[in-house]
Write a protein that holds these residues in place. Structure first.
Motif, PDB file in Angstrom:
ATOM      1  N   ILE A   3       0.770  -1.116  -0.022  1.00 18.44           N
ATOM      2  CA  ILE A   3      -0.039   0.005  -0.047  1.00 18.44           C
ATOM      3  C   ILE A   3       0.674   1.324   0.009  1.00 18.44           C
ATOM      4  O   ILE A   3       0.412   2.264  -0.518  1.00 18.44           O
ATOM      5  N   LYS A   4       2.008   1.210   0.591  1.00 17.19           N
ATOM      6  CA  LYS A   4       2.942   2.370   0.662  1.00 17.19           C
ATOM      7  C   LYS A   4       3.355   2.572  -0.891  1.00 17.19           C
ATOM      8  O   LYS A   4       3.501   3.814  -1.298  1.00 17.19           O
ATOM      9  N   GLU A   5       3.441   1.593  -1.652  1.00 15.51           N
ATOM     10  CA  GLU A   5       4.271   1.748  -2.863  1.00 15.51           C
ATOM     11  C   GLU A   5       2.862   2.380  -3.985  1.00 15.51           C
ATOM     12  O   GLU A   5       3.113   3.249  -4.652  1.00 15.51           O
ATOM     13  N   ILE A   6       1.840   1.717  -3.414  1.00 11.83           N
ATOM     14  CA  ILE A   6       0.396   2.433  -4.446  1.00 11.83           C
ATOM     15  C   ILE A   6       0.258   3.716  -4.058  1.00 11.83           C
ATOM     16  O   ILE A   6       0.241   4.448  -4.938  1.00 11.83           O
ATOM     17  N   VAL A   7       0.465   4.083  -2.771  1.00 15.01           N
ATOM     18  CA  VAL A   7       0.351   5.471  -2.681  1.00 15.01           C
ATOM     19  C   VAL A   7       1.282   6.205  -3.167  1.00 15.01           C
ATOM     20  O   VAL A   7       0.931   7.441  -3.948  1.00 15.01           O
ATOM     21  N   ASN A   8       2.667   5.883  -3.126  1.00  8.83           N
ATOM     22  CA  ASN A   8       3.543   6.850  -3.721  1.00  8.83           C
ATOM     23  C   ASN A   8       3.581   6.574  -5.181  1.00  8.83           C
ATOM     24  O   ASN A   8       3.728   7.626  -5.855  1.00  8.83           O
ATOM     25  N   TRP A   9       3.065   5.611  -5.825  1.00  8.67           N
ATOM     26  CA  TRP A   9       2.927   5.384  -7.290  1.00  8.67           C
ATOM     27  C   TRP A   9       1.820   6.661  -7.769  1.00  8.67           C
ATOM     28  O   TRP A   9       1.966   7.150  -8.703  1.00  8.67           O
ATOM     29  N   LEU A  10       0.503   6.573  -7.062  1.00  9.66           N
ATOM     30  CA  LEU A  10      -0.401   7.458  -7.561  1.00  9.66           C
ATOM     31  C   LEU A  10       0.055   8.875  -7.535  1.00  9.66           C
ATOM     32  O   LEU A  10      -0.384   9.561  -8.189  1.00  9.66           O
ATOM     33  N   VAL A  11       0.859   9.044  -6.373  1.00  8.96           N
ATOM     34  CA  VAL A  11       1.563  10.519  -6.269  1.00  8.96           C
ATOM     35  C   VAL A  11       2.415  10.788  -7.559  1.00  8.96           C
ATOM     36  O   VAL A  11       2.462  12.139  -8.201  1.00  8.96           O
ATOM     37  N   ASP A  12       3.392   9.825  -7.826  1.00  5.81           N
ATOM     38  CA  ASP A  12       4.417  10.177  -8.582  1.00  5.81           C
ATOM     39  C   ASP A  12       4.094   9.830 -10.146  1.00  5.81           C
ATOM     40  O   ASP A  12       4.562  10.701 -10.820  1.00  5.81           O
ATOM     41  N   PHE A  13       3.445   8.954 -10.249  1.00  2.00           N
ATOM     42  CA  PHE A  13       2.803   8.738 -11.722  1.00  2.00           C
ATOM     43  C   PHE A  13       1.485   8.725 -12.047  1.00  2.00           C
ATOM     44  O   PHE A  13       1.197   8.852 -13.159  1.00  2.00           O
ATOM     45  N   GLY A  14       0.866   9.005 -11.072  1.00  2.00           N
ATOM     46  CA  GLY A  14      -0.725   8.894 -11.235  1.00  2.00           C
ATOM     47  C   GLY A  14      -1.270  10.249 -11.376  1.00  2.00           C
ATOM     48  O   GLY A  14      -2.323  10.752 -11.622  1.00  2.00           O
ATOM     49  N   GLY A  15      -0.456  11.284 -10.858  1.00  2.00           N
ATOM     50  CA  GLY A  15      -0.865  12.753 -10.911  1.00  2.00           C
ATOM     51  C   GLY A  15      -1.769  13.061  -9.639  1.00  2.00           C
ATOM     52  O   GLY A  15      -2.210  14.218  -9.971  1.00  2.00           O
ATOM     53  N   GLU A  63      -7.569   4.828 -16.451  1.00  2.00           N
ATOM     54  CA  GLU A  63      -7.542   6.238 -17.258  1.00  2.00           C
ATOM     55  C   GLU A  63      -6.421   6.542 -18.049  1.00  2.00           C
ATOM     56  O   GLU A  63      -6.457   7.082 -19.209  1.00  2.00           O
ATOM     57  N   GLN A  64      -5.087   6.105 -17.677  1.00  2.00           N
ATOM     58  CA  GLN A  64      -3.982   6.582 -18.379  1.00  2.00           C
ATOM     59  C   GLN A  64      -3.889   5.536 -19.581  1.00  2.00           C
ATOM     60  O   GLN A  64      -3.588   6.096 -20.796  1.00  2.00           O
ATOM     61  N   GLU A  65      -4.434   4.251 -19.641  1.00  2.00           N
ATOM     62  CA  GLU A  65      -4.533   3.711 -21.001  1.00  2.00           C
ATOM     63  C   GLU A  65      -5.458   4.203 -21.775  1.00  2.00           C
ATOM     64  O   GLU A  65      -5.245   4.521 -22.952  1.00  2.00           O
ATOM     65  N   LYS A  66      -6.516   4.613 -21.323  1.00  2.00           N
ATOM     66  CA  LYS A  66      -7.600   5.335 -22.302  1.00  2.00           C
ATOM     67  C   LYS A  66      -7.027   6.648 -22.848  1.00  2.00           C
ATOM     68  O   LYS A  66      -7.009   6.946 -24.120  1.00  2.00           O
ATOM     69  N   ALA A  67      -6.171   7.590 -22.164  1.00  2.00           N
ATOM     70  CA  ALA A  67      -5.606   8.637 -22.505  1.00  2.00           C
ATOM     71  C   ALA A  67      -4.600   8.287 -23.407  1.00  2.00           C
ATOM     72  O   ALA A  67      -4.448   9.292 -24.738  1.00  2.00           O
ATOM     73  N   LYS A  68      -3.846   7.292 -23.437  1.00  2.00           N
ATOM     74  CA  LYS A  68      -2.912   7.014 -24.438  1.00  2.00           C
ATOM     75  C   LYS A  68      -3.513   6.605 -25.632  1.00  2.00           C
ATOM     76  O   LYS A  68      -3.012   6.776 -26.727  1.00  2.00           O
ATOM     77  N   ALA A  69      -4.639   5.716 -25.490  1.00  2.00           N
ATOM     78  CA  ALA A  69      -5.486   5.172 -26.629  1.00  2.00           C
ATOM     79  C   ALA A  69      -5.843   6.561 -27.675  1.00  2.00           C
ATOM     80  O   ALA A  69      -5.907   6.470 -28.563  1.00  2.00           O
TER      81      ALA A  69
END
Length: 75
Positions: A3-15, A63-69
């Motif tokens: 869960i720590k990695e999920i939260v940090n991913w959401l901040v760092d890569f999820g915007g 959401e990111q995959e849809k935006a890329k598509a």
């Protein structure tokens, strides 16, 4: 991914900010901050918190995959 990695991913890569994460999963900003710093996670976090963070992670990835598509379709 923990869960720590999920939260940090959401901040760092999820915007997302920690506040946005907190609002979307229905937990306080302090709880999300504690997860991000590892204060929550060494002990057993609540099932509700874990499942909501995992679902948010999946939603943001989608959401990111849809935006890329869409970007590929218009390019």
């Amino acid at each position: 991914m923990g869960i720590k990695e999920i939260v940090n991913w959401l901040v760092d890569f999820g915007g997302l900010t920690q506040r946005e994460i907190a609002e979307r999963v229905g937990f306080s900003g302090a709880t999300i901050s504690d997860v991000a710093t590892g204060k929550i996670g060494h002990t057993r976090p609540s099932y509700d918190l874990v499942t909501k963070l995992q679902a948010l992670h999946a939603d943001v990835l989608e959401e990111q995959e849809k935006a890329k598509a869409q970007a590929s379709a218009t390019a």
